[in-house]
Design an enzyme around this catalytic site. Structure first.
Site, PDB file in Angstrom:
ATOM      1  N   GLU A  80      10.623   0.639   9.968  1.00  0.00           N
ATOM      2  CA  GLU A  80      11.524   1.772   9.745  1.00  0.00           C
ATOM      3  C   GLU A  80      10.754   3.019  10.142  1.00  0.00           C
ATOM      4  OE1 GLU A  80      14.582   1.624   8.648  1.00  0.00           O
ATOM      5  OE2 GLU A  80      14.762  -0.269   7.566  1.00  0.00           O
TER       6      GLU A  80
ATOM      7  N   LYS B 172       0.841  -1.203   0.000  1.00  0.00           N
ATOM      8  CA  LYS B 172       0.000   0.000   0.000  1.00  0.00           C
ATOM      9  C   LYS B 172       0.873   1.248   0.000  1.00  0.00           C
ATOM     10  CE  LYS B 172      -1.967   2.532   3.305  1.00  0.00           C
ATOM     11  NZ  LYS B 172      -1.907   3.883   2.710  1.00  0.00           N
TER      12      LYS B 172
END
Ligand code: NAP
Ligand code: MG
Length: 476
Positions: free
Chosen positions: A253, A179
């Protein structure tokens, strides 16, 4: 003086369709959910209507990825998979100008960055991981893929984050459902076309557009074996909670608050370039941005004077103009966040200085700004602003610099500017950051692992280490 002559890149090369569906099982399909608009943040022009994937759509995408994994991709030899990755890398190079122009239109970043930084590194990433696909037995992490990877990425480097996610996943034999961010879906959809052009088997890559709910549906889907997320620490924590106790492998991250440390023996002009690159590259929408300048007290006045002079030459405006250094803020929402945190800086007593320039009347803009007189307790020194705003602090000794640099919940990156190699090494050993740059900043290379400590997340992307998150990890 001469009149400034704009040099805009033509947008004729891109073909933006009025509406986009979801890319599932190798085809563009209508979603069963609603849709949303993506805009050009430099003009507020509506670019396209994009499908918002529902839970049912996400389920279709995961099923397609599972089928492709079991029947095709995990059975294929590494050498065969590599051919597809090399082909994708070459098409990215061939269509590089188109990708760069589209990225700048949808994201607001200057064309010279999308053209010279984002797109070349994207291609390099696919080339690099193509090289690993038939050499996994040397990876140190085994050769067995995980299965279906659910990947959710942010808006600051839309195509680059896609490459960081998809290239290693595919090289290791996984299939993906990805996405893109709500404000920057267009280059991911163009990448879907590139997958078709490369004849990638249907279902190996699925792109589902949407907002936070779509992201949540992907990461919590029971048939997803691996979750890879880049974005805010807040959402990262929510994802870690959502997958806790499941078998899913996770890499996160997240945010950063990097210190860029300038010693008194540093070459000042180069350091000033590095400070500018550290915080104004990509409008400061960089997780590893050097948003805290730590400058040694004895050179602080000189560094600040030269920094202000250099900042006054930055050209801000049309992202498609080849002369533009600083483009548009990616969204009205992000602009609001930058404004609010900057106002906190004013209220906390820091001194604001900004580049005097005329801002365009349409679109989302924030001038390059520095705050001096910042103390460690200030929120502008602690929280990620994710915009073109630099907080300046000073230090006297290397130990004080280390202490201040590490005084943050984050630990993604840091910069050190000094003439002494021995000092670089000792600083790098003491800084709690995933990446430490010396006499440079914001250098990215596919061979080099990137990732954080503490609240900046866990797992590494890039390099041999980047394979770990996509393999079962038996000892080789
Ligand atoms: P964000 O709100 O965390 O969004 C990141 C992605 O997650 C977007 O695709 C977002 O969808 C989606 N999302 C939102 N809520 C979700 C949920 N509950 N479950 C699953 N997915 C969800 O971050 P952002 O504001 O877009 O990006 C800025 C942040 O990303 C900064 O804090 C920055 O430091 C961080 N970042 C980190 C790195 C890194 O490598 N460490 C790189 C780039 C950015 P929407 O598009 O609808 O919001
Ligand atoms: Mg957009």
């Amino acid at each position: 003086m001469f009149e400034y002559a704009p040099a805009p890149e033509s947008r004729a090369i891109v073909d933006i369709k009025p509406s986009y569906g979801l890319f599932i099982n190798g085809e563009f399909v209508d979603g069963t959910g609603t849709s949303f608009k993506t805009v050009n943040p430099a003009t507020e022009e509506v670019l396209a209507e994009v499908a918002e994937a529902s839970d049912a759509d996400v389920d279709e995408a995961v099923k397609a990825a599972r089928r492709a994994y079991t029947r095709v991709w995990s059975r294929m030899s590494g050498a065969e998979r590599a051919k597809y990755l090399y082909r994708i890398a070459r098409i990215i190079q061939e269509r590089g100008r188109e990708l760069a122009v589209l990225e700048s239109i949808d994201n607001g970043k200057p064309i010279k960055e999308s053209r010279d930084v984002d797109v070349p590194i994207v291609a390099a990433h696919f080339f690099y991981y193509a090289g690993w696909a038939d050499k996994l037995k040397y990876s140190g992490y085994g050769e067995t893929p995980l299965g279906v990877a659910g990947q959710v990425i942010p808006w600051n480097f839309p195509l680059l984050m896609l490459a960081w996610k998809i290239a290693p996943a595919l090289a290791c034999g996984n299939t993906v459902v990805l996405k893109p961010a709500e404000t920057t879906p267009l280059t991911a959809l163009l990448f879907a076309e590139i997958c078709q052009q490369a004849d990638l088997p249907p279902g190996v890559v699925n792109i589902v557009t949407g907002a936070g709910d779509t992201g949540r549906a992907i990461v919590s889907h029971p048939d997803v074996d691996k979750v890879a997320f880049t974005g805010s620490t807040e959402v990262g924590k929510a994802i870690a909670r959502a997958v806790a106790g499941s078998e899913k492998k996770v890499t996160l991250e997240l945010g950063g608050k990097a210190a860029n440390i300038v010693f008194d023996d540093a070459p000042i002009d180069q350091a000033v370039e590095g400070i500018v690159d550290g915080i104004f590259f990509n409008q400061g929408h960089v997780c590893c941005a050097g948003s805290r300048l730590l400058v040694q007290e004895s050179v602080a006045d000189e560094v600040l004077e030269r920094l202000k002079r250099r900042m006054s030459t930055l050209r801000m405006g049309d992202p498609l103009d080849k002369n533009t250094d600083v483009g548009a803020i990616n969204s009205g929402e992000q602009l609001k966040r930058i404004r609010e945190l900057s106002e906190v800086g004013d209220a906390e007593g820091a001194e604001r200085w900004e580049v005097a320039c005329d801002l365009p009347t349409k679109g989302f803009w924030f001038p390059p700004t520095i705050f001096t007189g910042v103390s460690q307790a200030h929120r502008i020194a602690r929280e990620e602003i994710f915009g073109p705003v630099l907080s300046v602090l000073t230090f006297r000794t290397p130990s004080e610099a280390v202490e201040k640099a590490n005084n943050t919940p984050f630990g993604l990156s840091a910069g050190v500017w000094t003439d002494k190699g021995s000092r670089i090494l000792s600083m790098a050993n003491r800084l709690r950051a995933g990446v430490v740059w010396a006499n440079t900043f914001n250098k990215f290379d596919p061979t080099s692992p990137f990732g954080g400590y503490k609240e900046s997340g866990y797992g590494r992307e890039g390099g041999r280490h980047g394979l770990e998150g996509y393999l079962k990890g038996e000892a080789s």
